[in-house]
Design a protein around this motif. Structure first.
Motif, PDB file in Angstrom:
ATOM      1  N   ALA A 768      -0.407  -3.696  12.057  1.00  0.00           N
ATOM      2  CA  ALA A 768      -0.326  -4.716  11.011  1.00  0.00           C
ATOM      3  C   ALA A 768       0.430  -4.180   9.804  1.00  0.00           C
ATOM      4  O   ALA A 768       1.237  -4.888   9.186  1.00  0.00           O
ATOM      5  CB  ALA A 768      -1.727  -5.160  10.606  1.00  0.00           C
ATOM      6  N   LEU A 769       0.201  -2.899   9.466  1.00  0.00           N
ATOM      7  CA  LEU A 769       0.927  -2.295   8.360  1.00  0.00           C
ATOM      8  C   LEU A 769       2.425  -2.237   8.645  1.00  0.00           C
ATOM      9  O   LEU A 769       3.253  -2.513   7.769  1.00  0.00           O
ATOM     10  CB  LEU A 769       0.382  -0.891   8.096  1.00  0.00           C
ATOM     11  CG  LEU A 769       0.973  -0.133   6.908  1.00  0.00           C
ATOM     12  CD1 LEU A 769       0.696  -0.865   5.612  1.00  0.00           C
ATOM     13  CD2 LEU A 769       0.407   1.279   6.850  1.00  0.00           C
ATOM     14  N   TYR A 772       3.799  -5.734   8.377  1.00  0.00           N
ATOM     15  CA  TYR A 772       3.893  -6.090   6.957  1.00  0.00           C
ATOM     16  C   TYR A 772       5.133  -5.461   6.329  1.00  0.00           C
ATOM     17  O   TYR A 772       5.864  -6.112   5.569  1.00  0.00           O
ATOM     18  CB  TYR A 772       2.635  -5.607   6.225  1.00  0.00           C
ATOM     19  CG  TYR A 772       2.731  -5.722   4.724  1.00  0.00           C
ATOM     20  CD1 TYR A 772       2.471  -6.928   4.085  1.00  0.00           C
ATOM     21  CD2 TYR A 772       3.100  -4.621   3.951  1.00  0.00           C
ATOM     22  CE1 TYR A 772       2.580  -7.035   2.700  1.00  0.00           C
ATOM     23  CE2 TYR A 772       3.197  -4.713   2.574  1.00  0.00           C
ATOM     24  CZ  TYR A 772       2.937  -5.925   1.954  1.00  0.00           C
ATOM     25  OH  TYR A 772       3.053  -6.032   0.597  1.00  0.00           O
ATOM     26  N   ALA A 776       8.096  -7.677   4.726  1.00  0.00           N
ATOM     27  CA  ALA A 776       8.374  -7.477   3.304  1.00  0.00           C
ATOM     28  C   ALA A 776       9.817  -7.029   3.105  1.00  0.00           C
ATOM     29  O   ALA A 776      10.499  -7.474   2.159  1.00  0.00           O
ATOM     30  CB  ALA A 776       7.404  -6.456   2.726  1.00  0.00           C
ATOM     31  N   ALA A 807       8.352 -12.906  11.839  1.00  0.00           N
ATOM     32  CA  ALA A 807       7.306 -12.004  12.336  1.00  0.00           C
ATOM     33  C   ALA A 807       6.996 -12.249  13.799  1.00  0.00           C
ATOM     34  O   ALA A 807       6.573 -11.341  14.526  1.00  0.00           O
ATOM     35  CB  ALA A 807       6.046 -12.180  11.497  1.00  0.00           C
ATOM     36  N   ALA A 858      -1.178 -10.015   7.946  1.00  0.00           N
ATOM     37  CA  ALA A 858      -0.161  -9.088   7.451  1.00  0.00           C
ATOM     38  C   ALA A 858       1.087  -9.824   6.984  1.00  0.00           C
ATOM     39  O   ALA A 858       1.769  -9.383   6.046  1.00  0.00           O
ATOM     40  CB  ALA A 858       0.198  -8.082   8.545  1.00  0.00           C
ATOM     41  N   CYS A 859       1.403 -10.955   7.637  1.00  0.00           N
ATOM     42  CA  CYS A 859       2.592 -11.727   7.271  1.00  0.00           C
ATOM     43  C   CYS A 859       2.345 -12.645   6.081  1.00  0.00           C
ATOM     44  O   CYS A 859       3.290 -13.080   5.415  1.00  0.00           O
ATOM     45  CB  CYS A 859       3.048 -12.584   8.453  1.00  0.00           C
ATOM     46  SG  CYS A 859       3.503 -11.639   9.900  1.00  0.00           S
ATOM     47  N   PHE A 861       0.965 -12.301   3.104  1.00  0.00           N
ATOM     48  CA  PHE A 861       1.262 -11.854   1.736  1.00  0.00           C
ATOM     49  C   PHE A 861       2.766 -11.887   1.437  1.00  0.00           C
ATOM     50  O   PHE A 861       3.180 -12.470   0.417  1.00  0.00           O
ATOM     51  CB  PHE A 861       0.684 -10.464   1.515  1.00  0.00           C
ATOM     52  CG  PHE A 861      -0.820 -10.443   1.556  1.00  0.00           C
ATOM     53  CD1 PHE A 861      -1.564 -10.909   0.479  1.00  0.00           C
ATOM     54  CD2 PHE A 861      -1.502  -9.978   2.666  1.00  0.00           C
ATOM     55  CE1 PHE A 861      -2.948 -10.900   0.502  1.00  0.00           C
ATOM     56  CE2 PHE A 861      -2.884  -9.971   2.709  1.00  0.00           C
ATOM     57  CZ  PHE A 861      -3.618 -10.441   1.625  1.00  0.00           C
ATOM     58  N   PRO A 862       3.636 -11.301   2.284  1.00  0.00           N
ATOM     59  CA  PRO A 862       5.069 -11.431   1.973  1.00  0.00           C
ATOM     60  C   PRO A 862       5.573 -12.867   2.083  1.00  0.00           C
ATOM     61  O   PRO A 862       6.491 -13.258   1.353  1.00  0.00           O
ATOM     62  CB  PRO A 862       5.749 -10.526   3.005  1.00  0.00           C
ATOM     63  CG  PRO A 862       4.746 -10.296   4.069  1.00  0.00           C
ATOM     64  CD  PRO A 862       3.408 -10.404   3.430  1.00  0.00           C
TER      65      PRO A 862
END
Length: 878
Positions: A768-769, A772, A776, A807, A858-859, A861-862
């Motif tokens: 996930a990181l 992300y 981002a 994503a 994870a997607c 937020f951006p």
């Protein structure tokens, strides 16, 4: 006229002597060597100076990015630490040789796989009988000596609750063959093998000597009490020696002949041809190999089998016994039941931790690519100013090497904690394990190799890509990182797809092992586990006459059942899921079919009530089922189905196969009990026949009871101990909670479920990181495009959908690849699962759903940040 001597003198004046030439050459060579050494020294100094500059620059770079450094080092530390911890256990269990003289010369001696061994197996080291071992050591020619040993436990307590020490019975040549020396006193020799064994001594381990005897070197005044018998301590072994069995550490060793002294009457193992209790090994003679020794043992096997054939075997059993073959196997790494039980799980866990490390490396490669994009202008300026590409690559690799070194250091620290935690996880009060987990060169080398591999894996590619940039392109981009954007984004997507694929495999494994453990814990064992304790007694020191044992056993049960807090009590021979067992072949009366195997137990009236096992037909045992009454039995439903089919078995008779020359024992079925587990929860319900304790004429001195208790267990058990002490102060007592015993039988399943779940969650978080980071990065690079779209009327939802679709490319491709890999990898774990198939579609759906949910978060937020862009701010850069 010139004479010959004058000519020689003239030549000497014209041509310098050879010594002078050699001296001049030596001077010139020394000068060249001095120049070479000076040049090498200057070169080394230059290299060290360059490396120190690169290292200082790398430290400054990592200090200015503490968030990146923390994530990188922690990810690497967890990956390297987990791999090193599992390797440390694999090394201790499988790879490390015994700490004895020339362990490569040792070989175990055993009967081949599938051999016919029927009789009494009284210890985990039960491979051979005394008769077989004596014949082997007198007839073999491949070994200088063939010692024997047998694992045991000795009760150190003079009475009351038992306090056990790990023990060994050993032959006189056991220590000398291994090359073990005494640090105090002496060890056993040939004189300690005397059959009489009137005053046997004891040899203690170094740790026991320090722990129990305070390291006292005056051994003449020291003794140990073992099962009520005093043994003088005659010697102490070297520190670090634990025996032949990896995973166990002996405390006390006594001679084989002492078995007669400690065994119950009529149960001496040294004289029984069907008493399997010994393990044996040998030290190869010069010129012999394990293969040649194995061939030699197979050659002498027929004669040894003939001479050791038990008279109790029937013709068909005797025929199979005579076909047995002796084997020799390499014993440099010792023998171990732990190895048989945990080799596959440890290798599987090593593969899992390797995948986690691979995800961490892919994640770090993504992070480094992102940092390289940010530093494109810096690299372009340095290239434009004349810096060589090799120098830049060296500096970037120095940063990667520094990260790898920090991760390896953290990993070594974490590995020690994790390996000790794993060992404590596998150790129980009744099953203490010992493994030398000291960090040696092999462990350090493994961790260093991992660090170098990770350095190359996550550092080399970003370094090459960062320095391939044309300076003019980067300068024109004004630092916005637009060069090669699509190509770099594609690479980062590929790395994320790899992470997602591996995460799917690990999540599927985690769900499978967790589901298997849940199924095992929820399996219907057929008996109550909560609120039931077993009480095992040792009456050898109470000197109970044989004719009074039945009366005393009943008296004990009456006392136990009337204790405050005890709801019911019953006597039992084989406590369920204890690892002990008793079996033989059975045939139904009137049947001409060959007998089939069945399990047995001996119980008193009230056992089924105490264990909450219903009797579905017939009756329970009662006071009329005595020695003078007809022999009766209660059978399980599986027994009834196997031997009597669909008929009602109550009132029918079956026969248990007896010894050669004796008639089969017949039993009338008086009841049918619900199916129960016998050895372990994993097994299918086996046919079991229960016999009444009162119809056994040869009762031993180690009765066991099960108690159904209510209220505070500690208070009830203290009352039980006090009551037994009133009967006789020298009665040995061992109390176990049945639910704890059942839980301990699932240690391997708990280990796999806990670790696979932890690593699966860690893998999902790392993936996930990584996702992300890619999203981002994409949002930042397409910031202007998103601003134009929003200025032309694109809605927030449209922008969020655009980001989520980006994503979806690595996510979906990674999931598809991961699902295929999980189906393939699941086959290796099939034998460790219970109630689940490796290709279970529900498991796959849950894994993919969980990973999709984590990826969506994870997607999010951006995507929200992109949707919140102000078009004017985004277009101002154009």
């Amino acid at each position: 006229m010139v004479t010959i001597p004058h000519k020689i003198q003239a030549q000497r004046q014209t041509n310098p002597p050879l010594e002078r030439i050699n001296a001049r050459a030596a001077i010139r060579l020394r000068g060249a060597l001095r120049v070479f050494r000076l040049g090498s020294f200057n070169l080394a100094l230059g290299w060290l100076d360059t490396f120190s500059q690169d290292l200082r620059f790398a430290i400054r770079q990592l200090r200015t990015n503490p968030g990146f450094t923390a994530v990188a080092v922690l990810s690497l530390g967890l990956g390297i630490g987990a791999n090193t911890a599992i390797f440390q256990l694999v090394d201790a269990v499988r790879l490390r040789t015994l700490p004895v003289r020339a362990p490569q010369e040792l070989a175990t001696i055993d009967l081949g796989q599938g051999s016919m061994r029927a009789g009494w197996f009284s210890t985990r080291s039960a491979r051979l009988t005394s008769t077989q071992w004596n014949l082997i050591r007198t007839q073999q020619q491949a070994f200088t000596a063939t010692p024997a040993w047998s694992a045991s436990r000795f009760n150190l307590s003079p009475g009351g609750e038992a306090r056990y020490a790990e023990g060994l019975y050993v032959s006189g040549d056991y220590f000398s063959t291994l090359g073990v020396h005494a640090v105090a006193g002496r060890l056993f020799g040939s004189s300690d093998d005397s059959p009489g064994c009137n005053e046997p001594g004891a040899v203690v381990s170094h740790s026991f000597w320090q722990r129990e005897l305070a390291g006292d070197r005056n051994l003449a005044s020291r003794s140990v009490m073992l099962d009520g018998h005093k043994f003088p301590v005659i010697g102490v072994t070297e520190a670090g020696f634990f025996g032949m069995e990896v995973g166990r550490q002996f405390d006390i060793a006594i001679p084989l002949c002492a078995d007669k002294l400690l065994s119950a009457e009529g149960r001496e193992r040294a004289t029984g041809r069907t008493s399997y209790w010994l393990s044996s090994f040998g030290r190869l003679k010069p010129g012999w190999t394990v293969q040649s020794a194995n061939a030699h043992l197979r050659t002498i096997s027929p004669g040894i089998m003939r001479e050791s054939l038990p008279s109790e075997y029937r013709p068909d059993g005797a025929k199979r016994y005579l076909e047995n073959k002796l084997t020799a196997e390499d014993a440099a790494t010792g023998v171990s039941g732990l190895r048989r039980s945990y080799s596959t799980p440890l290798y599987m866990l090593m593969g899992i931790t390797g995948l986690v490390l691979l995800i961490a490396c892919a994640n770090l490669a993504n992070l480094l690519l992102a940092r390289a994009s940010v530093r494109e202008r810096e690299m372009a300026v340095r290239l434009a100013l004349g810096a060589g590409r090799g120098k830049l690559i060296r500096q970037l690799m120095t940063e990667s090497l520094l990260l790898a070194a920090l991760g390896a250091g953290l990993g070594m620290f974490l590995s020690k904690l994790l390996s000790e935690t794993l060992l404590s996880f596998l150790t129980t009060e009744d099953n203490p394990l010992f493994l030398g987990l000291s960090t040696d060169l092999r462990i350090v080398g493994f961790a260093s190799l991992l660090a170098c591999a990770t350095c190359l894996l996550f550092g080399l590619l970003p370094a090459f890509r960062s320095t391939r940039l044309a300076p003019a392109s980067a300068m024109r981009a004004a630092g916005r990182g637009l060069t090669a954007g699509k190509e770099k984004l594609s690479l980062r997507r590929s790395l994320v797809a790899v992470q997602v694929a591996i995460s799917v495999v690990l999540l599927v494994g985690a769900i499978l092992f967790a589901g298997s453990l849940r199924n095992l814990m929820g399996v219907d064992a057929g008996f109550r586990t909560e609120g039931v304790v077993s009480v095992s007694l040792d009456l050898r020191r109470a000197a109970v006459p044989k004719e009074q044992r039945m009366t005393i056993f009943r008296n004990l049960m009456d006392r136990l059942s009337t204790q405050p807090g005890v709801i019911s009590a019953a006597q039992v021979d084989v406590i369920p899921v204890s690892g002990s067992g008793w079996n033989s072949r059975v045939r139904a009366a009137g049947s001409n079919a060959e007998g089939k195997n069945s399990l047995f137990n001996r119980i008193s009236p009230g056992y089924f009530r105490t264990m909450s096992t219903p009797i579905v037909a017939g009756r329970d045992f009662n006071d009329h089922d005595t020695l003078s009454a007809p022999k009766v039995a209660i059978v399980s439903e599986a027994f009834a189905k196997q031997f009597f089919g669909a008929e009602n078995p109550v009132g029918k008779t079956f026969f248990v196969e007896g010894r050669s020359g004796q008639a089969d024992d017949g039993y009338e079925v008086v009841g049918v009990a619900r199916n129960t587990k016998y050895y372990e929860l994993r097994e299918d319900f086996q046919p079991i026949a229960f016999f009444p304790t009162a119809q056994e004429p040869n009762l031993g001195l180690a009765p066991s009871y099960v108690l159904h208790i209510a209220g505070a267990p500690a208070a009830v058990l203290e009352g039980v101990k006090a009551t037994l002490a009133q009967v006789h102060p020298n009665i040995g007592i061992e109390i176990r909670a049945l639910n704890r015993q059942v839980a301990d039988s699932l240690l391997r399943d708990r280990l796999m479920a806990a670790l696979s779940t932890a690593f699966g969650v860690l893998a999902a978080m790392l993936s996930a990181l990584g996702l992300y980071g890619v999203i981002a990065y994409m949002v930042e690079r397409r910031r202007n495009e998103i601003g134009v779209r929003m200025a032309l009327g694109a809605s927030r939802g449209h922008v969020i959908g655009l980001v989520v679709r980006e994503a979806g490319i690595p996510l979906v491709s990674g999931m598809l690849i991961g699902a295929l890999c999980a189906l393939w990898a699941g086959q290796t774990a099939a034998s460790m699962l219970f109630g689940l198939k490796p290709h279970d579609p529900m498991v796959m759906a849950v894994a993919l759903g969980l990973l999709s949910a984590v990826a969506l978060l994870a997607c999010l937020f951006p995507a929200r940040r992109a949707a919140g862009l102000n078009p004017v701010d985004a277009l101002r850069d154009e």
